[in-house]
Enzyme design. Sequence first.
Site, PDB file in Angstrom:
ATOM      1  N   ARG A 107       0.846  -1.202   0.000  1.00  0.00           N
ATOM      2  CA  ARG A 107       0.000   0.000   0.000  1.00  0.00           C
ATOM      3  C   ARG A 107       0.880   1.250   0.000  1.00  0.00           C
ATOM      4  NH1 ARG A 107      -5.123   2.048   1.839  1.00  0.00           N
ATOM      5  NH2 ARG A 107      -4.937   3.603   3.499  1.00  0.00           N
ATOM      6  N   TYR A 139       3.812   9.974   2.891  1.00  0.00           N
ATOM      7  CA  TYR A 139       4.310   9.365   1.665  1.00  0.00           C
ATOM      8  C   TYR A 139       5.122  10.361   0.839  1.00  0.00           C
ATOM      9  CZ  TYR A 139       1.084   5.696   2.925  1.00  0.00           C
ATOM     10  OH  TYR A 139       0.430   4.711   3.611  1.00  0.00           O
TER      11      TYR A 139
END
Length: 160
Positions: A107, A139
């Site tokens: 993910r 991220y």
Amino acid sequence: MFETVYACGGRAAEVCGLYVEDLDLRLDDEHVRIHGKGGSVRSVLLDDRGYVALLKLYLARSGYTSGPLCRAGINGSTGPLSYDAAHHRWETYCAAAGIEIDIHQLRHAHATELINAGVSIEAVRRRLSHASTETTQLYTLLADDIAAATEPPADLRLGP
């Protein structure tokens, strides 16, 4: 199952809960309905042509037209694959390959690739079903760290 986690940026438990009925594989509108945390439901575009072809092949070969997408085959049962069983399989595959990667990193890799491709943080947040943009911004930091780690040393760079 693992390709679906990666291609959709879904949580492993969410993918284990997918049903064939959650897929819409109409040409140029391929997407999946993912049932997430807290009863939320999101639609995720299946924008990887190779993955869509693999998914169609899987459905054709398995003969699945309804019911769980990822199924357990223990004792003749065809119920949904449990998270524990998926996690165990993942660990077995990783051990055989001699690597240590948590299934949730699929993910993370998906999100990082989207950000590296220039997808907006808000679009990534919605795709991953994060409640907060701050969570998704982790991220971007990871993507920045990866970019910094792959930059050549200053004395080898071309130009100013």
